[in-house]
Design a protein around this motif. Structure first.
Motif, PDB file in Angstrom:
ATOM      1  N   GLY A 159       0.774  -1.243   0.147  1.00 16.88           N
ATOM      2  CA  GLY A 159       0.032   0.274  -0.139  1.00 16.88           C
ATOM      3  C   GLY A 159       0.907   1.238  -0.021  1.00 16.88           C
ATOM      4  O   GLY A 159       0.328   2.372  -0.584  1.00 16.88           O
ATOM      5  N   ALA A 160       2.100   1.118   0.741  1.00 16.85           N
ATOM      6  CA  ALA A 160       2.869   2.445   0.834  1.00 16.85           C
ATOM      7  C   ALA A 160       3.306   2.929  -0.502  1.00 16.85           C
ATOM      8  O   ALA A 160       3.327   3.981  -0.884  1.00 16.85           O
ATOM      9  CB  ALA A 160       3.804   2.327   1.963  1.00 16.85           C
ATOM     10  N   GLN A 189       0.820   4.227  -2.870  1.00 17.20           N
ATOM     11  CA  GLN A 189       0.197   5.651  -2.418  1.00 17.20           C
ATOM     12  C   GLN A 189       1.331   6.590  -2.443  1.00 17.20           C
ATOM     13  O   GLN A 189       0.967   8.010  -2.594  1.00 17.20           O
ATOM     14  CB  GLN A 189      -0.313   5.564  -0.936  1.00 17.20           C
ATOM     15  N   MET A 190       2.806   6.256  -2.447  1.00 15.74           N
ATOM     16  CA  MET A 190       3.661   7.275  -2.566  1.00 15.74           C
ATOM     17  C   MET A 190       4.018   7.932  -4.070  1.00 15.74           C
ATOM     18  O   MET A 190       3.628   7.117  -5.111  1.00 15.74           O
ATOM     19  CB  MET A 190       4.966   6.779  -1.909  1.00 15.74           C
TER      20      MET A 190
END
Lengths: 353, 179
Positions: free
Chosen positions: A172-173, A176-177
């Motif tokens: 997820g990181a 999203q980044m």
């Protein structure tokens, strides 16, 4: 203006899919990867005529992938952990039917419905089969937004070369980044299809059949042996990894995806304190770089494996080093990301005190 | 040059946009950029933050333990991140919103009356631009013209008439540091 853009991981993934000449995307929204279908529904169809369809569920989506892959089309789906679990039956069928397709798992915390925060808890599921039967997915682990782009193309190429479903296992990181990316040029969609594709019975040859049902055990075993031969071939040819400052290293930090990047920062902090640390990052999780770890295990005092799970890849690392060196593990779960300081402190505690 | 910053505040104060705008400006100058948001419940009204790294060299990790600059727009941000600022680093905080002020002696602390100034400019939504102006004054890592170009890229065209207001807010933020 340079060609470089600032893009979110999920959007870069979607853009790469369009540019790779993908024919169809079937998916069902789930945090933290809903931007993929949002981006595609805004951009894709107008630009390349690509099909973008929100299915009624992940089960439907993966079976739509099965169907369109059987027609020789370049197809992809994305989801996150609970949705990927729902797709396992379909993936087993696709692996048995030897069809190419690309699936991205934007891993979130589990088990169960879990949390929407990032995790690497799906390593076992991704690399050891996931569904039923003896099969593998080719598994690529991007660690940056740039690799979210590059591995879409690589993933399609590998899956088509070996007729083997391929997974991008990311979290997820990274979804999203935002980071700087360089995109490849738009590729045309395919107009010719492989000779196994079920595109209608050709006049001059037999019917083409795609199935995963082989009732006769002798026939089924031949299918199994064929799959295993293919996996050995993949293991021989397609291992990919990155090493950083391992030449003079006394200790190796290792992890995949985002974990490996945090390890690299921890390595920099450690080097500033005088510790000779290097980093190994597998870019393919299946096939896994067993030989690379084995070679390093003969030279180093220890390997420190860091993951955002309870210790999954570390089992492969231990298998690889055959007891040659000490292997320790540190991990966070539940959507918590370990920090570089935390990694270095735990390394000092485990190896130096 | 490497600037490792965290922008932190309540959801809706525009902290994610501050980092993002800096990121777009960084790309314009061909810097390396990572922008890592806290996502999830924060985006629906709680505390939100983003770690933004701008560098001349490649960035190993988008997740870091300590920061060159903390931009704090609410009290929990100071409480949570003051200790994580590197020695010799900076805290810039909205002094209208924050009562328990940072106390460390080994860092530079800038009190900027951001919310009060935003009210004076008759638009509370420009708080983040005021504070970003202060940030760039403290850390002159990018050219002003790159920020203006980034604004054009980030704002949808239907909001481009608001660019002058944002520029005014940004310049005011820079001046608040000079004083």
């Amino acid at each position: 203006m340079s060609k470089k853009k600032l893009m979110k991981g999920n959007e870069a993934l979607a853009e790469a899919m369009i540019r790779a000449g993908c024919d169809a995307y079937f998916g069902y929204p789930i945090t933290p990867q809903s931007e993929v279908i949002e981006y595609l529904s805004r951009e894709a169809t107008n630009r390349t005529g690509m099909v973008v369809l929100q299915a009624e569920s992940e089960v439907a989506a993966i079976n739509m992938i099965y169907g369109s892959a059987a027609c020789g089309r370049r197809v992809m789906t994305t989801s996150s952990s609970p949705g990927i679990s729902l797709m396992q039956e379909g993936l087993s069928y696709i692996a048995a039917a030897e069809l190419p397709c690309l699936v991205a798992n934007i891993n979130r915390g589990g088990p169960g419905l879990g949390t929407i925060q990032p995790s690497q808890g799906d390593y076992f599921q991704a690399t050891k089969g996931g569904g039923h039967g003896d099969y593998h997915l080719i598994v690529l682990a991007p660690s940056s937004v740039q690799e979210m782009v590059d591995y879409v193309l690589l993933g399609f190429e590998l899956s088509e070369k070996y007729r083997c479903p391929t997974m991008l296992l990311t979290d997820g990181a990274i979804g999203q980044m935002m980071e700087k990316v360089e995109l490849f040029e738009q590729m045309p969609r395919k107009t010719e299809f492989p000779d196994w594709a079920t595109t209608g019975k050709p006049k001059d040859s037999d019917r083409r059949i795609i199935t995963s049902l082989f009732i006769q055990p002798e026939k089924m075993e031949q299918i199994n042996l064929g799959l295993q031969r293919k996996y050995r071939e993949i293991e021989k040819n397609e291992v990919r990894y990155q090493t950083i400052d391992t030449d003079d290293a006394d200790y190796i930090f290792t992890g995949f995806g985002l974990g490996a990047r945090i390890c690299t920062k921890a390595m920099e902090l450690g080097r500033a304190k005088g510790y000779k640390i290097g980093v190994i990052r597998p870019q393919t999780l299946y096939p896994f770089p067993y030989d690379l770890y084995f070679e390093h295990s003969k030279k180093v005092k220890g390997i420190f494996d860091v993951e955002m799970n309870a210790g999954q890849m570390v089992e492969d690392v231990r298998l690889a080093v055959l007891g040659n060196t000490r292997v320790e593990f540190y991990g966070r779960m539940g959507g918590i990301i370990p920090t570089p300081d935390e990694i270095l402190e735990n390394f000092e505690k485990m190896f130096l005190q | 040059m490497t600037q490792e910053a965290i922008f932190s505040g309540f959801g809706g104060q525009g902290v994610l946009t501050m980092g993002m705008l800096l990121g777009y400006a960084g790309i314009i100058e061909d810097k390396e950029v990572t922008w890592m948001p806290s996502y999830g419940p924060e985006m629906r009204g709680g505390t939100a933050n983003c770690i933004t790294i701008i560098s001349d060299t490649s960035i190993s990790s988008p997740i870091i333990s300590t920061f060159d600059t903390l931009m704090a727009l609410n009290q929990p941000s100071v409480d949570k991140f003051e200790e994580k600022v590197k020695k010799g680093g900076n805290i810039i905080y909205d002094s209208t919103n924050i009562i328990n002020v940072p106390t460390r002696k080994d860092i530079n602390i800038y009190a900027v009356p951001g919310s009060e100034t935003a009210v004076r400019l008759k638009n509370s939504k420009v708080l983040n631009m005021i504070m970003l102006g202060s940030f760039l004054k403290v850390n002159p890592i990018l050219k002003l013209e790159s920020i203006w170009k980034a604004l054009e890229q980030v704002l949808p065209e239907r909001y481009h008439h608001l660019i002058p207001l944002n520029q005014e807010a940004f310049n005011t933020g820079m001046e608040l540091i000079a004083k």
